[in-house]
Design a protein around this motif. Sequence first.
Motif, PDB file in Angstrom:
ATOM      1  N   GLY A 210     -15.677  87.699  -0.719  1.00 42.01           N
ATOM      2  CA  GLY A 210     -14.358  87.961  -1.289  1.00 42.01           C
ATOM      3  C   GLY A 210     -13.313  88.250  -0.227  1.00 42.01           C
ATOM      4  O   GLY A 210     -12.179  87.769  -0.307  1.00 42.01           O
ATOM      5  N   PHE A 213     -12.263  85.063   1.399  1.00 41.17           N
ATOM      6  CA  PHE A 213     -11.339  84.320   0.549  1.00 41.17           C
ATOM      7  C   PHE A 213      -9.927  84.909   0.618  1.00 41.17           C
ATOM      8  O   PHE A 213      -8.944  84.175   0.640  1.00 41.17           O
ATOM      9  N   VAL A 214      -9.835  86.232   0.638  1.00 48.03           N
ATOM     10  CA  VAL A 214      -8.525  86.885   0.747  1.00 48.03           C
ATOM     11  C   VAL A 214      -7.870  86.544   2.082  1.00 48.03           C
ATOM     12  O   VAL A 214      -6.680  86.216   2.151  1.00 48.03           O
ATOM     13  N   SER A 217      -6.684  83.008   2.053  1.00 48.44           N
ATOM     14  CA  SER A 217      -5.502  82.867   1.207  1.00 48.44           C
ATOM     15  C   SER A 217      -4.241  83.333   1.926  1.00 48.44           C
ATOM     16  O   SER A 217      -3.184  82.698   1.830  1.00 48.44           O
ATOM     17  N   LYS A 251      -5.023  80.825 -10.886  1.00 46.06           N
ATOM     18  CA  LYS A 251      -5.449  81.138  -9.515  1.00 46.06           C
ATOM     19  C   LYS A 251      -6.352  82.373  -9.502  1.00 46.06           C
ATOM     20  O   LYS A 251      -7.405  82.381  -8.826  1.00 46.06           O
ATOM     21  N   GLY A 252      -5.976  83.398 -10.229  1.00 52.45           N
ATOM     22  CA  GLY A 252      -6.794  84.601 -10.287  1.00 52.45           C
ATOM     23  C   GLY A 252      -8.153  84.344 -10.907  1.00 52.45           C
ATOM     24  O   GLY A 252      -9.178  84.881 -10.460  1.00 52.45           O
ATOM     25  N   PHE A 255     -10.431  82.613  -8.429  1.00 55.32           N
ATOM     26  CA  PHE A 255     -10.936  83.597  -7.465  1.00 55.32           C
ATOM     27  C   PHE A 255     -12.082  84.411  -8.072  1.00 55.32           C
ATOM     28  O   PHE A 255     -13.121  84.638  -7.431  1.00 55.32           O
ATOM     29  N   SER A 374     -15.352  75.539  -4.132  1.00 57.39           N
ATOM     30  CA  SER A 374     -14.675  76.697  -4.720  1.00 57.39           C
ATOM     31  C   SER A 374     -13.464  77.097  -3.884  1.00 57.39           C
ATOM     32  O   SER A 374     -12.411  77.459  -4.424  1.00 57.39           O
ATOM     33  N   LEU A 375     -13.602  77.005  -2.570  1.00 54.51           N
ATOM     34  CA  LEU A 375     -12.485  77.360  -1.696  1.00 54.51           C
ATOM     35  C   LEU A 375     -11.395  76.289  -1.744  1.00 54.51           C
ATOM     36  O   LEU A 375     -10.202  76.605  -1.668  1.00 54.51           O
ATOM     37  N   LEU A 378      -9.447  76.905  -4.936  1.00 51.96           N
ATOM     38  CA  LEU A 378      -8.522  78.021  -4.720  1.00 51.96           C
ATOM     39  C   LEU A 378      -7.348  77.585  -3.856  1.00 51.96           C
ATOM     40  O   LEU A 378      -6.207  78.008  -4.081  1.00 51.96           O
TER      41      LEU A 378
END
Length: 396
Positions: A210, A213-214, A217, A251-252, A255, A374-375, A378
């Motif tokens: 996670g 990913f943050v 982003s 988007k949320g 994630f 998945s990325l 996103l």
Amino acid sequence: MSALCLASRFCRGLKASHIRPVLARTSVTVAAETAQKTAIEEIPTVGKKWVGRWLFGCSGMVFGAVVIGGLTRLTESGLSMTDWHLFGKRPPLTQAEWEREFAQYQEFPEYKLKNQGMSLSEFKFIWWMEYGHRQWGRTIGTFFLLPAAYFWHKGWFTRAMKKRVLACGILIGCQGLLGWYMVKSGLEDRFKDPSDVPRVSQYRLMSHLGMAFVLYSLFLWNALDVTYPAQKLKQVSAQALKYRKFAHMTKGWVFLTALSGALVAGLDAGLVYNSFPKFADRWIPSDILAFSPTLRNFTENPTTVQFDHRILGTVALGLATTTMLWSRRVMLPPRAYTAATALGAMAWMQVGLGISTLLLYVPTSLAAMHQSGSLLTLSFAIWLTHELKHLKKLPK
């Protein structure tokens, strides 16, 4: 003579030539201060170009780390290195050094309960996988830090960008520490039963992924902000504002679905039911609430974790498809239409990869593509919401 009369004569005696220099100096000072503030808040053209490239490069490096981390997890290599050093360590060079490293690995649960009889050559493979993942992470830190220091010195960061750069630097440091904290959970002597499978904590794995990913982003959003500023619309409709909120919700959800995938990976839940759309012959598996208390099932029961991931993925597909179709009926910035189409198409591809991975009993290549997908999904959601950033309120 009164004081009032003296003051009046003095004022009449002043000439305009005495006042003009003072006004001129004041105007120059104000203009200089204004120019200085403007210079601080603006990035030179050459600065924008290189800062944008650097931010895109950082996002690409983090993307690569996620891919390598997924391969490390799929090849079960993450517990091969049993110690951690801030700046890394030299790999073994001689046969004696390799044997010493292997002997150290043999003292931990993964070897004792799962990999007894492993050869030295097999150990070398998983060791190099984990070593590559750790060194890639350290390379990200260097790739981020050195250009950031140079750009900061050159004045190529705005005040807002300086805060974001500091946030990204802190996240990179925390990500490295969290990575070792995750690995440490798989090295602890908590696996007593011979049937236990030594693995890292799924909670720490989810946190580690996670945070990656943050970080990705943040890099991607700021890279788009510098290189491809969001376009504006002359007329903003109420439908466009609703669409923007829906895009952010999508988007949320994407994630959240990716985080649930981390639980699937941490518990090897992809190997529990390898059929689709049903779980064996049932729509709802019989062991979905096998654990007590009930809440444990959502994070510790592999069946429930896989079930939840399927539901989240199906809903994400519906949201992304709606986002794509709805965009055709709303007045949006030009690039937003392309982003919405890419998001919808990638969501369908991602679900196809997920189903294929499940039915084929999680082959490494497909599973790695599914995690990378998945990325990418996103990424398109971030691109879309970035293009909509100026759709905030209706014109008066």
